[in-house]
Design an enzyme around this catalytic site. Structure first.
Site, PDB file in Angstrom:
ATOM      1  N   SER A  70       0.867   3.612   2.292  1.00  0.00           N
ATOM      2  CA  SER A  70       0.868   4.235   3.617  1.00  0.00           C
ATOM      3  C   SER A  70       2.238   4.712   4.077  1.00  0.00           C
ATOM      4  O   SER A  70       2.331   5.551   4.970  1.00  0.00           O
ATOM      5  CB  SER A  70       0.299   3.263   4.662  1.00  0.00           C
ATOM      6  OG  SER A  70       1.187   2.190   4.889  1.00  0.00           O
ATOM      7  N   LYS A  72       4.784  -0.004   9.496  1.00  0.00           N
ATOM      8  CA  LYS A  72       4.616   1.401   9.912  1.00  0.00           C
ATOM      9  C   LYS A  72       5.902   1.851  10.602  1.00  0.00           C
ATOM     10  O   LYS A  72       6.833   1.076  10.804  1.00  0.00           O
ATOM     11  CB  LYS A  72       3.439   1.564  10.882  1.00  0.00           C
ATOM     12  CG  LYS A  72       2.092   1.056  10.382  1.00  0.00           C
ATOM     13  CD  LYS A  72       1.545   1.851   9.221  1.00  0.00           C
ATOM     14  CE  LYS A  72       0.207   1.256   8.737  1.00  0.00           C
ATOM     15  NZ  LYS A  72      -0.247   1.885   7.488  1.00  0.00           N
ATOM     16  N   SER A 110      -2.974   6.605   5.716  1.00  0.00           N
ATOM     17  CA  SER A 110      -2.401   5.500   6.469  1.00  0.00           C
ATOM     18  C   SER A 110      -3.367   5.027   7.540  1.00  0.00           C
ATOM     19  O   SER A 110      -3.813   5.816   8.381  1.00  0.00           O
ATOM     20  CB  SER A 110      -1.080   5.930   7.127  1.00  0.00           C
ATOM     21  OG  SER A 110      -0.589   4.921   7.986  1.00  0.00           O
ATOM     22  N   SER A 167       0.832  -1.206   0.000  1.00  0.00           N
ATOM     23  CA  SER A 167       0.000   0.000   0.000  1.00  0.00           C
ATOM     24  C   SER A 167       0.860   1.246   0.000  1.00  0.00           C
ATOM     25  O   SER A 167       2.091   1.183   0.086  1.00  0.00           O
ATOM     26  CB  SER A 167      -0.918   0.009   1.239  1.00  0.00           C
ATOM     27  OG  SER A 167      -0.154   0.275   2.402  1.00  0.00           O
TER      28      SER A 167
END
Length: 275
Positions: A74, A129, A217, A72
């Site tokens: 994010s 993350k 995100s 993704s």
């Protein structure tokens, strides 16, 4: 993916057991049958050939480094869709495959580390993350400004983001450098969009994580209170439990999209260290 780990562990144990059983017992019985043509069973032959390979892959993937593909946007602009990265599996301690239980403690995440983990509300999949809050930290995110323990982060404007990934809704994103203590890094912020405002205090045994693409995100600011799997409440739902860490992302080894890289291939990203 748990299913891949499970298959890898089962095949390694099965081939190892068959090879060991043959070496200790079956091979001796065949050798004792003098004068008879007693060929080695095909299953034993395959087990002896595949066991070392499977064992090496299992050890490398479980305890040294695991590959992971960025799914993704994010973590833009630092990690792009199609990036293949390596995750250091021993940075935060050695863990058993499948259940991820730590059996040797080596280190703990530092603020700014980019980590791979299984979030409490989606335990079947790996996410990635950046660690923003450590146990005991007070975190605030208001008006696109991050504050850690009362200290507001400073931002250096680098311009408007024009790189890859603008199709994911980042065509009007500002590119900035965030002066996170110990780990300055680039972030994207929507010019007209404010997402995930709030204040949090990180409990012991947990971490607070955010994506670098701040308005695109799904991170600790937005994680659900109730598990979408079974409807059960999630304790400390905004935070990442230490037990769910998989490792520390440290290197991009390939950037490629589509089958056989027909979608795109960016050689310039190969070997890039993850900051």
């Amino acid at each position: 993916m748990v299913w891949f780990e499970t298959i890898l562990v089962v095949l390694t144990l099965l081939t190892g057991f068959i090879w060991l059983l043959d070496k200790l017992f079956l091979a001796k019985r065949r050798a004792a049958r003098s004068g008879l043509l007693d060929e080695e069973p095909v299953l034993v032959d395959y087990s002896r050939a595949f066991f070392p390979v499977l064992a090496i892959v299992l050890i490398l993937r479980s305890f040294i480094a695991e590959p992971y593909k960025i799914p993704s946007a994010s973590m833009m602009p630092n990690l792009l869709i199609g990036d293949f990265i390596l995750v250091n599996k021993f940075a935060y301690g050695l863990r058993l495959p499948i259940n991820n239980k730590k059996f040797i403690s080596i280190g703990e995440p530092k603020r700014g580390d980019v980590v791979v983990f299984k979030p409490p509300h989606d335990p079947e999949n790996n996410w990635i993350k950046r660690v923003i809050g450590l146990p005991g930290d007070r975190i605030s995110f208001q008006g696109n400004t991050l504050t850690v323990n009362g200290q507001a982060m400073t931002y250096k404007m680098l311009g408007t983001y024009t790189g890859r990934g603008v199709a994911q809704g980042t065509d009007s994103a500002a590119l900035l450098e965030e002066d996170l203590p110990g780990r300055p890094h680039k972030v994207l912020e929507g010019l007209d969009n404010l997402v995930g405002a709030g204040e949090w205090e990180v409990p012991a045994g947990y971490y607070f994580v955010m994506g670098d693409n701040r308005d695109n995100s799904e991170d600790g600011r937005l994680w659900p209170e109730i598990s979408p799997k079974d409807g059960s409440p999630i304790p400390n739902h905004n935070f990442l439990p230490e037990k769910d860490l998989r490792g520390k992302a440290f290197l991009i080894w390939l950037n490629c999209e589509g089958w056989f890289c027909k979608g795109s291939f960016d050689a310039s990203r190969i070997g890039t260290k993850i900051q």
